[in-house]
Structure formats: structure tokens, C-alpha cells
Scaffold this motif. Structure first.
Motif, PDB file in Angstrom:
ATOM      1  N   UNK A 141       0.716  -1.581  -0.208  1.00 40.70           N
ATOM      2  CA  UNK A 141       0.025   0.267  -0.009  1.00 40.70           C
ATOM      3  C   UNK A 141       1.028   1.780  -0.126  1.00 40.70           C
ATOM      4  N   UNK A 142       2.137   1.171   0.513  1.00 41.97           N
ATOM      5  CA  UNK A 142       3.074   1.928   0.634  1.00 41.97           C
ATOM      6  C   UNK A 142       4.619   1.926   0.094  1.00 41.97           C
ATOM      7  N   UNK A 143       5.614   3.222  -0.332  1.00 41.21           N
ATOM      8  CA  UNK A 143       6.780   2.783  -1.171  1.00 41.21           C
ATOM      9  C   UNK A 143       7.343   3.713  -0.568  1.00 41.21           C
ATOM     10  N   UNK A 144       7.943   3.802  -0.677  1.00 37.76           N
ATOM     11  CA  UNK A 144       9.233   4.529  -0.143  1.00 37.76           C
ATOM     12  C   UNK A 144      10.476   4.284  -0.973  1.00 37.76           C
ATOM     13  N   UNK A 145      11.077   5.182  -2.408  1.00 38.06           N
ATOM     14  CA  UNK A 145      11.678   4.874  -3.384  1.00 38.06           C
ATOM     15  C   UNK A 145      13.374   6.077  -2.565  1.00 38.06           C
ATOM     16  N   UNK A 146      13.910   4.933  -1.419  1.00 38.24           N
ATOM     17  CA  UNK A 146      14.794   5.737  -1.075  1.00 38.24           C
ATOM     18  C   UNK A 146      16.463   6.287  -2.138  1.00 38.24           C
ATOM     19  N   UNK A 147      16.596   7.034  -2.045  1.00 37.39           N
ATOM     20  CA  UNK A 147      18.206   7.792  -3.415  1.00 37.39           C
ATOM     21  C   UNK A 147      17.217   7.867  -5.055  1.00 37.39           C
ATOM     22  N   UNK A 148      15.784   7.818  -4.640  1.00 33.46           N
ATOM     23  CA  UNK A 148      15.344   7.664  -6.535  1.00 33.46           C
ATOM     24  C   UNK A 148      15.932   8.620  -7.281  1.00 33.46           C
ATOM     25  N   UNK A 149      15.905   9.847  -6.899  1.00 33.91           N
ATOM     26  CA  UNK A 149      16.306  10.470  -7.889  1.00 33.91           C
ATOM     27  C   UNK A 149      14.868  11.100  -8.870  1.00 33.91           C
ATOM     28  N   UNK A 150      15.164  10.327 -10.120  1.00 35.73           N
ATOM     29  CA  UNK A 150      14.222  11.259 -10.737  1.00 35.73           C
ATOM     30  C   UNK A 150      12.779   9.771 -10.980  1.00 35.73           C
ATOM     31  N   UNK A 151      13.195   8.904  -9.905  1.00 33.84           N
ATOM     32  CA  UNK A 151      11.775   8.558 -10.212  1.00 33.84           C
ATOM     33  C   UNK A 151      11.646   7.144 -10.613  1.00 33.84           C
ATOM     34  N   UNK A 152      12.507   6.479 -11.151  1.00 35.26           N
ATOM     35  CA  UNK A 152      12.422   5.310 -12.039  1.00 35.26           C
ATOM     36  C   UNK A 152      12.365   4.123 -11.397  1.00 35.26           C
ATOM     37  N   UNK A 153      12.632   3.437 -10.192  1.00 40.44           N
ATOM     38  CA  UNK A 153      12.515   2.813  -9.209  1.00 40.44           C
ATOM     39  C   UNK A 153      10.384   2.533  -9.189  1.00 40.44           C
ATOM     40  N   UNK A 154      10.135   4.246  -8.704  1.00 43.38           N
ATOM     41  CA  UNK A 154       8.857   4.432  -8.505  1.00 43.38           C
ATOM     42  C   UNK A 154       8.097   3.818  -9.658  1.00 43.38           C
ATOM     43  N   UNK A 155       8.386   4.157 -11.043  1.00 45.41           N
ATOM     44  CA  UNK A 155       7.562   4.262 -12.784  1.00 45.41           C
ATOM     45  C   UNK A 155       7.466   2.453 -12.188  1.00 45.41           C
ATOM     46  N   UNK A 156       8.547   1.956 -12.016  1.00 40.58           N
ATOM     47  CA  UNK A 156       8.489  -0.095 -12.307  1.00 40.58           C
ATOM     48  C   UNK A 156       7.612  -0.273 -11.004  1.00 40.58           C
ATOM     49  N   UNK A 157       7.615   0.572  -9.557  1.00 42.78           N
ATOM     50  CA  UNK A 157       7.000  -0.227  -8.141  1.00 42.78           C
ATOM     51  C   UNK A 157       5.425  -0.103  -9.446  1.00 42.78           C
ATOM     52  N   UNK A 158       5.003   1.573  -9.740  1.00 40.93           N
ATOM     53  CA  UNK A 158       3.590   1.452 -10.481  1.00 40.93           C
ATOM     54  C   UNK A 158       3.100   0.144 -11.493  1.00 40.93           C
ATOM     55  N   UNK A 159       3.937   0.179 -11.675  1.00 40.67           N
ATOM     56  CA  UNK A 159       3.857  -0.527 -12.791  1.00 40.67           C
ATOM     57  C   UNK A 159       3.568  -2.053 -12.641  1.00 40.67           C
ATOM     58  N   UNK A 160       4.114  -2.428 -11.552  1.00 42.35           N
ATOM     59  CA  UNK A 160       4.704  -3.695 -10.960  1.00 42.35           C
ATOM     60  C   UNK A 160       2.642  -3.998 -10.671  1.00 42.35           C
ATOM     61  N   UNK A 161       2.353  -3.032  -9.838  1.00 44.52           N
ATOM     62  CA  UNK A 161       1.111  -2.545  -9.025  1.00 44.52           C
ATOM     63  C   UNK A 161       0.143  -2.369  -9.206  1.00 44.52           C
ATOM     64  N   UNK A 162       0.036  -2.157 -10.824  1.00 42.89           N
ATOM     65  CA  UNK A 162      -0.764  -1.672 -11.720  1.00 42.89           C
ATOM     66  C   UNK A 162      -2.390  -1.377 -11.075  1.00 42.89           C
TER      67      UNK A 162
END
Length: 328
Positions: free
Chosen positions: A89-110
């Protein structure tokens, strides 16, 4: 994310990146990328962000975000295979910069993307990431110093992608320890190099010592069977090459392979792979050779036509896949 927004994906990320370098002279973008590559391969100062200004961040985003996205997306597939019913339900992207990992997480649980918090100490990266993600991600972007003083709010999932190399050993230990305290699941990704694997191995040990279970890539939470210095565990993701990739690296192939090492670990029960394909399968006439890591260590399995349907499955197997394939 509103209902009219385009769901996060590799395609929508590339679309968001399109035109990012408009107005930035190609030579300036290429020089920024070359400096970042040298930093990436060498020793990065830990007293200042790697991404210094808008041109650095734009070049980095266009050059590195697709590769980071594909690597993290591959790790999340492995995590989902091990815990198919779990939805963060919640996600923290540490050192996420421009957010690539956050895009991946959002797609994985789209089907139900988690609420994301992106933490980074480079304000230009956060600003650009926020712009790219407008309407696509449900995210907060916050400036934080990534190191021993970092305190995380409790969260379901933490991702730390391509960050540990930028930190001192003390900061790495503190960061992994803090992710273990705050999260139910931790995903850490580093370059697929011998030293990247060493950082992953150290992080894996800290997570297991903190009570986590390894969900992937390992089929167990015991000691890694690889003898230090003889080999390293890494995987590969196929990435479409942008015009900036071709400008900096040359060559004509429309893709390149991103090599990465990773660990995904959880505080809840998971079903890891029985074994994992650790190298690209070798296909010969009438047989397939699979290098595997299993509960009993490293092994090579040869699958021939005599194995019937398993032979076709072996021919379709890819580096990083679980083995044997699930049967209905």
C-alpha cells in the motif's frame, strides 16, 4: 493518479522522457552523460550529489531511467512470483532521484499502485522527477540526506536502486539497517559487476540478520554458494536504446542489455524459486544446458528432447527465471 492518466509503463516513461533534452545542445548532453558514466564506474564523492544541475539530471534521466526501470521491473517480477498475493500500500524510493524505480513499482502493481515517497538529496533530480511523473504517479518528492542520519517512516516496500555505490561503507550499513527496521519488503539493486554483487551480498547478510527472508533471486536465505572472487551473481534486462544512447555509445543495435545484481527480502512468508537460472541458457542441438543455483548450491542441468515437454520449457527459459517451471 487520476483516472485519465496514462498507466505507468516502459512506454509511458519513454514518452515522458521524449523531448526532455530539447534546448540542450547534443554535445552538452553527451558530455554530461560521459561524466556521469565515469562517476558511475569510478569513485563517487559522498559529500555532494552526483547530479549537480538541470542538464546533468536531464541527461541522466534520458540515459539511465529506462535501464533502471527495466532492472527494477525484473526484480519486482521475481518478488511477485515469490509473493503473488502481496500488494504494497505504501512505497519509499530511497535515493530515487528522478523516480525510475517508482515507475517500475507503479507498473508492477498497476491494479493498485502504492502511494510512493521518493527521497533524494539532489533537488534538481527531485524537481525533474516530479515533472516527469505528473499525472502518472501518486508520489511525494522529498529532499533527504541519504546516510546514517536518515530515518524512514514505516512502509510496506522500500526500493534502493543504484545507490549503495554512492555511499561510504558506514552509510551503506546504516541505510540497509534502517530499511530493515521500517519496511515489510526491501528491494536493493546494484550494477551487475563484481563490486556491485559484493555490496548486494553485504546488504543481503544484514537483511537476513535482521530477520528477513530472501524472496529472490536466491532459493534460500542461507550462505551464498559462490566462492568470493571466483564469480558473481548478476542478471540482465533488455533496454531499448534512445538516440542519446546511440550518440554516446555508438553502434547500431536498437537495444542494449543492462546487467544488475539484486536482493529482494521480506518480513512475511514467501515461496522462493526452487532454483534460479544464473546464466544465459546454452542451447545446443537436441539439448539445453542450464546453470542453476538451488538449495544445495550451484549445479548444471542438461535437458534433452528425451525430457518431453520440459525440453521446450528449457528452450524458452531465460537468464534469471525460476526453474523448474510451475505446472498446473
Amino acid at each position: 493518479m487520476n483516472a485519465a492518466a496514462t498507466p505507468p509503463s516502459a512506454e509511458s516513461l519513454r514518452a515522458a522522457l521524449a523531448g526532455l533534452l530539447d534546448g540542450l545542445p547534443p554535445t552538452q548532453a553527451a558530455k554530461a552523460v560521459e561524466r556521469l558514466i565515469a562517476n558511475y564506474r569510478g569513485t563517487t564523492p559522498t559529500d555532494a550529489p552526483v547530479l549537480r544541475d538541470r542538464s546533468d539530471v536531464a541527461a541522466y534521466a534520458a540515459y539511465r531511467m529506462p535501464a533502471t526501470f527495466e532492472a527494477v521491473r525484473g526484480v519486482l517480477d521475481a518478488l511477485r512470483d515469490a509473493a503473488p498475493e502481496w500488494v504494497p500500500g505504501t512505497h519509499t524510493d530511497v535515493g530515487g532521484g528522478t523516480g525510475a524505480a517508482s515507475w517500475a513499482v507503479a507498473e508492477a502493481w498497476e491494479e493498485a499502485p502504492p502511494r510512493t515517497t521518493v527521497l533524494d538529496w539532489a533537488e534538481p533530480a527531485l524537481t525533474l522527477g516530479r515533472e516527469l511523473a505528473a499525472g502518472a504517479l501518486d508520489a511525494e518528492w522529498r529532499r533527504e540526506r541519504i546516510g546514517t542520519a536518515l530515518k524512514l517512516a514505516d512502509t510496506d516496500l522500500v526500493t534502493v536502486s543504484y545507490v549503495l555505490k554512492e555511499l561510504t561503507e558506514a552509510d551503506r550499513t546504516a541505510l540497509v539497517t534502517e530499511t530493515a527496521r521500517a519496511a515489510r519488503a526491501v528491494v536493493i539493486v546494484e550494477p551487475g559487476t563484481p563490486d556491485g554483487y559484493e555490496r548486494i551480498l553485504a546488504a543481503r547478510t544484514l537483511l537476513v540478520d535482521a530477520g528477513f527472508t530472501v524472496a529472490a533471486p536466491c532459493p534460500h536465505s542461507g550462505a551464498c554458494p559462490i566462492v568470493p572472487g571466483t564469480d558473481w551473481c548478476h542478471f540482465s534486462a533488455r533496454v531499448s536504446r534512445s538516440s542519446l544512447h546511440r550518440q554516446v555509445k555508438g553502434g547500431s543495435l536498437p537495444y542494449e542489455d543492462e546487467k544488475y545484481s539484486y536482493v529482494a527480502a521480506t518480513r512475511f512468508p514467501v515461496t522462493p524459486a526452487v532454483s534460479r537460472v544464473t546464466r544465459r541458457p546454452q542451447i545446443r542441438k537436441g539439448l539445453v544446458q542450464l546453470d542453476l543455483c538451488g538449495p544445495d548450491g550451484l549445479a548444471r542441468e542438461t535437458v534433452t528432447k528425451r525430457h518431453g515437454p520440459l525440453y521446450k520449457q528449457a528452450r524458452d527459459a531465460d537468464w534469471g527465471d525460476s526453474w523448474p517451471p510451475e505446472t498446473d
